[in-house]
Design an enzyme around this catalytic site. Structure first.
Site, PDB file in Angstrom:
ATOM      1  N   ASP B 110       0.841  -0.966   0.227  1.00 31.20           N
ATOM      2  CA  ASP B 110      -0.193   0.124  -0.265  1.00 31.20           C
ATOM      3  C   ASP B 110       1.090   0.938  -0.238  1.00 31.20           C
ATOM      4  OD1 ASP B 110       0.421  -0.684   2.512  1.00 31.20           O
ATOM      5  OD2 ASP B 110      -0.454   0.505   3.581  1.00 31.20           O
ATOM      6  N   GLU B 175       0.030  -1.402   5.487  1.00 28.40           N
ATOM      7  CA  GLU B 175       1.188  -0.669   6.552  1.00 28.40           C
ATOM      8  C   GLU B 175       1.112   1.043   6.403  1.00 28.40           C
ATOM      9  OE1 GLU B 175       5.485   1.354   7.657  1.00 28.40           O
ATOM     10  OE2 GLU B 175       3.755   1.880   5.989  1.00 28.40           O
TER      11      GLU B 175
END
Lengths: 492, 492
Positions: B110, B175
């Site tokens: 991400d 994350e």
């Protein structure tokens, strides 16, 4: 030669007339409140409503027989580039008998914004009476008091009685937006419209009590400061820079922390030196104020004030300077967590000023103090201090003729002597009129302390509105009397 | 018994393969960067993109021959009531030869949000090469390093060479949004997926240099505090209340001003007592770091740091706690002027922690200190202190096998010894893996200091990306060698 005395029993007749016509007066207030004359929001529709309000007021004054001049003030450029027309200021004149004193009434017809879902219990622009309270935006600030003055005049007119004073009006529609163009107009009319004026009356604040009338003879000034501490324009991450920087926030909290101690005492050297000493006479005035400290504390939702006596409390609200820290621009201010080191922050604080504090002396004292504190920190950041607003305190001589007249009129209408009060906040208009016209200025409030001006559920009590109309009528008569007594007869 | 040594010249062949296929590797990075896999914004369309990214990565690993498990993690409830699915965490396994060490690679797919008009010079989701720099969101954080690891594996595969290590992958898509569900999964898989793991490698931070590689062996922790000072929930007007209140802002700036002095020294009693003493060995490490202080100062746009030597600067970034004041919630924070006395304000600050500072000891020290300062003020306001976030510092033993292997691999690929660095910020994942799995954790960054992670114009240098792929390949070989040397032969 004095002007002929008023017919005996006139006051009773005036009062009776006002009592009998009170529903009619409330109806007019309802019509005025119905106009959403919001000046602070730069929305053309609302600005149009302010214009409509000014036209309605001008018509009303013309109907009373006044000569009315609606002064065109052009337009204002908004920060977004939009141009908005400034509502006219009404200058009106009713009578010009050189044997009578001339009193000029200042009022404003614009209002603060209000919406039902802000927490209003009634529709804000529909005047609604509940238990003798007339709820509606502008009811107390300032449409009610303006109409009370007009009601008083209309009572004389209806009873076909000669007005004992010449009356002038200066009514504006931009007070809530900073009285744009007012100062310029007063300056321009200083030797014309204002040349024949003896007294200026403002009725745009509140009593300190719910029931006891007041006369206001002073307001504090204000000096607003910004202190910027800058490392760089961008922020830093506290992980990658924490520990190796002079952080601007650490500098700023040290600077702001050096300004005032926990007892409210301002720590800026010399700041109290210019303050006019508090006199015994003033202390006596404070003792006589109708203020229940415990009730005031409770209604303010404050656990404890800094002072335990009414006299100390009022002195620190009205007669001592105070310093408040308002906030910080540029730091993290949202809910939640952010591990930022702000790169550039601006602290904001202001000092309320009292006689005889001089703005530029205060400015220098603040700058010198902050520079001294900052320099001791040996920080590599840049500090910039600026005074961004400076408003003088205002004070009037309470032995002035119109104060005596107002006191007597209050005694006549309410049966008590008024609280002689000051206002801790800054009302620049009183100082503006005083400084430019050099005339006697008085603030004669009609609203009660719980009227909620600028707030939700603003109201004026029907009692205040109607008694206020009588008060102004009685004031005309008293002013005429006091004014003639003060003048040596050789003048005529 | 050792596993058979790699054929001589294998490293050269691997490097040659990687050099020859670099455009192909860049093309794959371009495909990955093209996916707007933003996790922090709770927008269904973006969340779908994270899912698409995870599927693409899973396919890639399957294509390499890995056994891939995409673990469904259910959904998360957002504060606004909306429910969003959590992207799967990929657990993958390539080889399970008991004679080989097993290394697990952590990465995330991400990215932070990015928009062209934030100040990007190129389209953020279109990988664009300019002067050897590959610009695009996620290029360095963290898609580039994940692909470099995959590139290294694929070079072995393409050359039909046996991988010298068993490889596992744990790849997540949350994350940037706080690694939702990661800790729970690691805990659950502790005795399954992680039982056979010997080493965990994270490649998710940056060098301190533009050219010299680094190995990271420690990160600071963080304890985030909020201190609320409340008089009442509503604000006050500074005219009508200024001078008679204990103003919450005055209390708060005094509290915040008591935390740290102008040299960055934390003033909370006892706070340095728990800190592990700085050793001579560490000082020597700092001397060897490739950091041009003057260049760093200039690129940071800072007039002056608190320290003049590289050693002191690094020690204060990595090995000493630091305290930063982030901001104030509830005060006036906008541009312009507002004469408000905020009724309730919340100061926010955090302390970066180093070994062996204990979170609950720090929490108590902070609370006791603030209570002492507040109590001296004799204020009628209420103060509440809370630690809202506590993250432990992490440190690794740099004599661990995988650190030795990584050092040698770096020397082979880059011709220099790496900077042995720490990170002043908090990377909870290293501590999370260490604490739960009890395995050796290493951070092996590939990005250069100027890569601009989380910022506009994020990039990874083509050189770093390609050399990084070689580095990982060399690391596999070195790790196999070092691992077998460290074990007594009786094990086999």
């Amino acid at each position: 030669m004095l002007s002929s005395p008023p017919p005996s029993g006139l006051l009773e007749k005036l009062f009776q007339y006002i009592d009998l016509h009170q529903d009619e007066f409330v109806q007019t207030l309802k019509e005025w409140v119905a106009i959403e004359s919001v000046s602070v929001q730069p929305i053309p529709r609302l600005r149009q409503e302010v214009f409509r309000m000014m036209t309605l007021a001008a018509d009303k004054l013309q109907h009373l027989g006044a000569r009315v001049d609606s002064v065109d003030l052009g337009s204002q450029q908004m920060p977004d580039g939009q141009s908005l027309p400034i509502p006219p200021i009404i200058l009106a004149e009713l009578g010009n008998d050189p044997k009578k004193p001339t009193v000029c009434f200042y009022g404003h017809l614009d209002v603060q914004p209000a919406q039902k879902d802000d927490g209003w219990l009634t529709a804000p622009y529909m005047l609604t009476e509940v238990d003798g309270k007339l709820y509606g935006r502008g009811a107390t600030d300032n449409k009610g008091p303006v109409l009370a003055w007009i009601n008083a005049v209309s009572a004389f007119r209806a009873l076909e009685q000669d007005l004992p004073v010449n009356i002038k009006f200066i009514l504006e529609g931009m007070e809530e937006a900073g009285s744009v163009a007012l100062e310029e107009l007063v300056q321009r009319e200083k030797d014309r419209f204002f040349s024949s004026v003896d007294y200026i009356v403002i009725s745009d604040n509140l009593w300190v009590s719910q029931r006891k009338p007041a006369l206001t003879y002073g307001t504090r000034g204000n000096s607003y400061f910004m202190v910027e501490v800058k490392c760089r324009d961008q922020d830093f991450h506290s992980g990658t820079f924490g520990g190796i920087l002079n952080e601007p926030m650490a500098d700023l909290v040290a600077l702001l922390g050096s300004l005032v101690d926990s007892s409210g005492h301002i720590l800026i050297p010399g700041i109290y030196d210019q303050m006019a000493p508090l006199t015994e006479e003033e202390k006596t005035l404070y003792e006589n104020i109708d203020l229940d400290l415990e009730e005031y504390r409770k209604s303010s939702q404050v656990e404890k004030f800094l002072f335990d006596t009414k006299e100390e409390l009022l002195a620190h609200l009205w007669r001592y300077p105070s310093l408040s820290i308002h906030g910080i621009e540029g730091a993290f201010d949202e809910p939640g967590i952010k591990t930022v080191i702000p790169g550039r922050v601006i602290g904001k604080f202001s000092i309320r000023l009292v006689p005889h504090m001089n703005l530029s002396v205060v400015e220098n004292q603040v700058k010198q103090h902050l520079e001294a504190v900052f320099s001791k920190r040996n920080s590599s950041n840049k500090m910039t201090v600026s005074m961004v607003l400076g408003l003088h305190p205002w004070t009037a001589n309470i032995s002035d003729t119109q104060y005596l007249a107002a006191k007597r009129a209050i005694k006549t209408v309410f049966g008590v002597d008024p609280d002689m009060i000051q206002d801790g906040s800054t009302i620049p208009i009183a100082k503006l009129f005083q400084a430019i016209t050099q005339k006697s200025v008085m603030m004669l409030p009609l609203g009660a302390v719980d009227d909620g001006e600028h707030s939700q559920n603003e109201k004026i009590n029907r009692w205040n509105y109607i008694q206020g109309s009588k008060l102004f009528a009685a004031f005309f008569l008293e002013l005429s009397k006091q004014h003639s007594q003060q003048l040596p007869s050789s003048v005529f």
